[in-house]
Design a protein around this motif. Structure first.
Motif, PDB file in Angstrom:
ATOM      1  N   PRO A 387      13.642 -23.961   8.966  1.00 32.85           N
ATOM      2  CA  PRO A 387      13.730 -23.008  10.096  1.00 32.85           C
ATOM      3  C   PRO A 387      13.770 -21.356  10.458  1.00 32.85           C
ATOM      4  O   PRO A 387      12.685 -21.073  11.281  1.00 32.85           O
ATOM      5  N   GLU A 388      13.638 -20.513   9.144  1.00 31.99           N
ATOM      6  CA  GLU A 388      13.525 -19.209   9.187  1.00 31.99           C
ATOM      7  C   GLU A 388      13.628 -18.812   7.892  1.00 31.99           C
ATOM      8  O   GLU A 388      14.059 -18.964   6.606  1.00 31.99           O
ATOM      9  N   VAL A 389      12.601 -17.574   7.278  1.00 30.49           N
ATOM     10  CA  VAL A 389      12.884 -16.708   6.005  1.00 30.49           C
ATOM     11  C   VAL A 389      12.706 -15.376   6.011  1.00 30.49           C
ATOM     12  O   VAL A 389      11.778 -14.966   7.607  1.00 30.49           O
ATOM     13  N   GLN A 390      13.773 -14.863   5.272  1.00 30.17           N
ATOM     14  CA  GLN A 390      13.457 -13.906   5.065  1.00 30.17           C
ATOM     15  C   GLN A 390      12.542 -13.081   4.435  1.00 30.17           C
ATOM     16  O   GLN A 390      12.530 -12.665   3.001  1.00 30.17           O
ATOM     17  N   LEU A 391      11.414 -11.931   4.945  1.00 22.48           N
ATOM     18  CA  LEU A 391      10.722 -11.302   3.848  1.00 22.48           C
ATOM     19  C   LEU A 391      11.436 -10.167   3.791  1.00 22.48           C
ATOM     20  O   LEU A 391      11.772  -9.329   3.926  1.00 22.48           O
ATOM     21  N   ARG A 392      11.311 -10.285   2.392  1.00 21.05           N
ATOM     22  CA  ARG A 392      12.239  -8.446   1.620  1.00 21.05           C
ATOM     23  C   ARG A 392      11.033  -7.904   0.507  1.00 21.05           C
ATOM     24  O   ARG A 392      10.811  -9.293  -0.459  1.00 21.05           O
ATOM     25  N   ILE A 393      10.929  -7.385   1.158  1.00 21.42           N
ATOM     26  CA  ILE A 393       9.870  -6.227   0.198  1.00 21.42           C
ATOM     27  C   ILE A 393      10.381  -5.300  -0.590  1.00 21.42           C
ATOM     28  O   ILE A 393      11.024  -4.337   0.857  1.00 21.42           O
ATOM     29  N   GLY A 394       9.752  -4.788  -2.026  1.00 19.33           N
ATOM     30  CA  GLY A 394      10.644  -3.273  -2.264  1.00 19.33           C
ATOM     31  C   GLY A 394       9.927  -2.816  -2.857  1.00 19.33           C
ATOM     32  O   GLY A 394       8.730  -3.338  -3.765  1.00 19.33           O
ATOM     33  N   VAL A 395       9.951  -1.143  -3.381  1.00 22.68           N
ATOM     34  CA  VAL A 395       8.775  -0.941  -3.625  1.00 22.68           C
ATOM     35  C   VAL A 395       9.962   0.757  -4.483  1.00 22.68           C
ATOM     36  O   VAL A 395      11.098   0.499  -4.288  1.00 22.68           O
ATOM     37  N   ARG A 396       9.105   1.328  -5.367  1.00 28.93           N
ATOM     38  CA  ARG A 396      10.034   1.982  -6.608  1.00 28.93           C
ATOM     39  C   ARG A 396       8.560   2.772  -7.044  1.00 28.93           C
ATOM     40  O   ARG A 396       7.546   2.707  -8.040  1.00 28.93           O
ATOM     41  N   ALA A 397       8.816   3.583  -7.257  1.00 23.86           N
ATOM     42  CA  ALA A 397       8.036   5.331  -7.325  1.00 23.86           C
ATOM     43  C   ALA A 397       8.546   6.242  -7.555  1.00 23.86           C
ATOM     44  O   ALA A 397      10.009   6.068  -8.025  1.00 23.86           O
ATOM     45  N   ARG A 398       8.485   7.602  -9.256  1.00 22.10           N
ATOM     46  CA  ARG A 398       8.519   8.323  -9.313  1.00 22.10           C
ATOM     47  C   ARG A 398       8.883   9.439  -7.977  1.00 22.10           C
ATOM     48  O   ARG A 398       9.447  10.535  -9.018  1.00 22.10           O
ATOM     49  N   GLU A 399       8.022   9.472  -7.270  1.00 18.93           N
ATOM     50  CA  GLU A 399       7.749  10.338  -6.777  1.00 18.93           C
ATOM     51  C   GLU A 399       8.265   9.917  -5.241  1.00 18.93           C
ATOM     52  O   GLU A 399       8.302   9.100  -4.596  1.00 18.93           O
ATOM     53  N   ARG A 400       8.520  11.312  -4.270  1.00 14.02           N
ATOM     54  CA  ARG A 400       9.703  10.395  -3.501  1.00 14.02           C
ATOM     55  C   ARG A 400       8.555  10.021  -1.368  1.00 14.02           C
ATOM     56  O   ARG A 400       8.606   9.355  -1.484  1.00 14.02           O
ATOM     57  N   ALA A 401       7.708  10.833  -1.640  1.00 14.42           N
ATOM     58  CA  ALA A 401       5.985  10.223  -1.007  1.00 14.42           C
ATOM     59  C   ALA A 401       6.147   9.175  -0.143  1.00 14.42           C
ATOM     60  O   ALA A 401       6.014   8.726   0.671  1.00 14.42           O
ATOM     61  N   PRO A 402       5.593   8.575  -1.546  1.00 16.84           N
ATOM     62  CA  PRO A 402       5.145   7.374  -1.317  1.00 16.84           C
ATOM     63  C   PRO A 402       5.790   5.909  -0.586  1.00 16.84           C
ATOM     64  O   PRO A 402       5.348   5.275   0.237  1.00 16.84           O
ATOM     65  N   VAL A 403       7.289   6.001  -1.323  1.00 13.75           N
ATOM     66  CA  VAL A 403       8.190   5.348  -0.588  1.00 13.75           C
ATOM     67  C   VAL A 403       8.467   5.459   0.546  1.00 13.75           C
ATOM     68  O   VAL A 403       9.476   4.727   1.659  1.00 13.75           O
ATOM     69  N   GLU A 404       9.002   7.117   0.653  1.00 17.86           N
ATOM     70  CA  GLU A 404       9.378   7.290   2.440  1.00 17.86           C
ATOM     71  C   GLU A 404       7.756   6.886   3.292  1.00 17.86           C
ATOM     72  O   GLU A 404       8.435   6.730   4.544  1.00 17.86           O
ATOM     73  N   ARG A 405       6.839   7.176   2.995  1.00 20.02           N
ATOM     74  CA  ARG A 405       5.665   6.389   4.184  1.00 20.02           C
ATOM     75  C   ARG A 405       5.600   4.766   4.000  1.00 20.02           C
ATOM     76  O   ARG A 405       6.435   4.422   5.274  1.00 20.02           O
TER      77      ARG A 405
END
Lengths: 458, 136
Positions: A387-405
């Motif tokens: 009936p439904e699926v939740q897409l859950r995507i996580g990222v991790r980085a040493r710098e803030r900028a890529p995570v912010e984007r």
């Protein structure tokens, strides 16, 4: 001859546990001690984060209003409290509890035992220079590699300072990084006068502490065996230890409470977070879990006996928190038909966009809730008609900028990706600072002389 | 007492040869319950026999090699410890938690449901017992 029994009740199994539990434990029947464990490995890093924003914070704040609710009865009945709610700021926590006591008109009637000396942040450079590498127990890397990122460093203390505080007349013992098990073992050693090198009894008190340190997880909560037949979890009875001088004890709970105390419920808790069962190492001794005997001795009563232990080691464990970097997790929900296929397509599109933007991450992790988030590929192929699926995507980085984007790349998928998507009302995911855990060992002779126990009155 | 294994080292043939009559592949969840937790990047699963008489079967069949194969691609190695007094086995699943603790991006960052993931295994069980377990 009636044998003397000391009753120790678990009030909290972690910071954020059921707030009614300590009140129920105090009101539900006779107890001598209320033990409240607040500190998981992750908890210290969270408290450290809070203290860095507000120097008065850094302890389990929930503990204070909780004490406000139970303090009058605790004082009237002579129940003593042991807790590591002090986190990375035990003096702040003790002061807040004394303030509550004064407000309740209990000034002068509450003595707080304050345990400090676990905090070695200010001594790290000196210790490293003196040849203590404080290497990561998992990776073997020396602390010097991340020294400039360290936010806190606390040694796991054992039961000794708790015993000292109780001997000094403390009604409420507030500690920082004391082992969960020490909060139970301390009162037993104090009450029965066990010698600190009576390794079998030290091991027995340690096992008692391990059984109740996660609260209702030993009395029917999170119990897998026969979970449907566990009744009354709306009002679960938290576990209580009835200990005898010989080191044997009964695990039970107050009458007229929900949950269950059975061999199964106690066994599931015994194996929780277990390493080598023959050497459960604490600052106070080494318990051998392969010697534990369990027997159902009545309704909601499990008798525990036979426990053997060995001498304590010359080392103490250090819990170090350091700044690692940043992470964020975004979610979207895809609806029938072809829910899983749409979610997978969205994941591919998102990853392509992150790549095209030239963003670099230590990790990008995708999970599909309803398909593989808990058991990975072991869950098998999903039903084609989900009936439904939740897409859950996580990222991790040493710098803030890529995570912010990254956090700005979730919502656009709604209008620029696969159809039948919803569940984005929460807005942009938050960028979280990651404070990570670095477990190390230190010679106890470097630490023990610095442990302080003060009795502070209202 | 610890026995260890890396995933995928042993061939599949070995497991197959033991699945001969009168043995039947049977869901581990019919024989055991479990609880799991974390220590850093390692998950532990305590596997407990539902009845003490099933414990020898768990010792014999839920080997570190089979568990490593079961979790292939999800963990880097498996250690096993025996607790006959509790009719339980303890498994350490290394590198199972995407860094663990606060670093992990996993839903199950603290390994809470590796317990039931292990119970998805099937093991060879004597046919008579297998029939009884399925009826219950």
């Amino acid at each position: 001859m009636s044998e003397r029994v000391v009753r120790i009740a678990a009030g909290q199994g972690f910071w954020g546990d059921w707030l009614e539990a300590p009140v129920r434990q105090v009101q539900g029947g006779p107890i001598d001690y209320l033990m409240m464990d607040y500190l998981a490995e992750v908890t210290m890093s969270i408290m450290q984060k809070q203290k860095s924003r507000d120097p008065r914070a850094g302890y389990a704040r929930d503990f204070v209003p909780l004490m406000e609710r139970i303090l009058p009865e605790v004082v009237a009945r002579g129940i003593r409290v042991t807790s590591n709610a002090g986190g990375v700021n035990p003096p702040g926590c003790a002061e807040a509890v004394l303030e509550v006591a004064r407000r309740l008109g209990l000034g002068g009637k509450v003595r707080v035992g304050l345990v400090t000396g676990d905090d070695i942040l200010g001594r790290l450079d000196q210790l490293i220079a003196a040849g203590h590498p404080l290497s990561d127990m998992e990776t073997g890397r020396p602390l010097a590699e991340i020294r400039d990122k360290v936010l806190s460093a606390n040694v796991y203390l054992g039961m000794a300072p708790i015993v000292e505080a109780l001997r000094g007349g403390a009604d409420v013992v507030i500690t920082g990084r004391v082992t969960d098990t020490g909060l139970t073992l301390g009162p037993l050693v104090h009450e029965f006068g066990w010698p600190a090198d009576d390794w079998d009894r030290i091991a027995a008190g340690t096992v008692a502490g391990h059984i109740i340190e996660c609260g209702a997880q030993a009395s029917g909560g999170n119990l897998l065996k026969g979970w449907r037949s566990v009744k009354g979890l709306a009002d679960p009875g938290f576990p209580i230890i009835e200990a005898s001088a010989d080191g044997s004890f009964v695990v039970t709970k107050h009458p007229n409470t929900g949950g269950v105390v059975s061999v199964a419920s106690v066994t599931e808790q015994l194996v929780y977070e277990m390493g080598d069962p023959r050497s459960y190492i604490t600052p106070d001794g080494v318990a051998d879990f392969t010697t534990i005997r369990l027997r159902q001795s009545g309704r909601d009563r499990v008798r525990v006996s036979g426990i053997r232990g060995g001498p304590r080691t010359p080392m103490l464990k250090v819990s170090i928190a350091y700044f690692y970097g940043y992470k964020a997790v975004g979610t979207l929900v895809y609806a029938w038909p072809e829910a899983y296929e749409k979610a997978r397509a969205a994941d591919r599109i998102l990853r392509q966009r992150l790549k095209d933007l030239g963003l670099e991450f230590d990790q990008i992790l995708t999970e599909f809730l309803g398909v593989d988030a808990t058991h990975g590929r072991l869950a098998g192929k999903p039903h084609p008609d989900l009936p439904e699926v939740q897409l859950r995507i996580g990222v991790r980085a040493r710098e803030r900028a890529p995570v912010e984007r990254f956090t700005r790349e979730i919502a656009p998928l709604v209008l620029t990706g696969p159809p039948s998507v919803t569940g984005f009302a929460g807005g942009r995911p938050a960028v979280e600072e990651v404070v990570a855990y670095w477990p190390a060992l230190i010679d106890r002779r470097q630490i023990e002389p610095g442990v302080r126990v003060e009795i502070v009155g209202a | 007492m610890a026995t260890g294994s890396q995933p995928g080292r042993k061939g599949r043939g070995r497991a197959k040869r033991s699945v001969v009559p009168p043995f039947r592949p049977t869901a581990l969840r019919l024989l055991a319950h479990a609880r799991s937790g974390d220590k850093g990047n390692t998950a532990n699963v305590g596997l407990i026999a539902l009845e003490p008489e099933y414990y020898p079967l768990l010792v014999k069949q839920v080997t570190p090699a089979r568990v490593a194969r079961h979790f292939k691609g999800m963990v880097s190695g498996v250690e096993r410890f025996e607790l006959p007094n509790l009719s339980a086995l303890n498994f350490l699943l290394h590198d199972a938690l995407d860094g663990g603790g606060t670093i992990s991006l996993k839903t199950d960052a603290q390994g809470k449901v590796y317990s039931t993931a292990l119970l998805r295994m099937e093991i060879p069980v004597p046919a008579a017992l297998a029939r009884r377990l399925r009826r219950e």
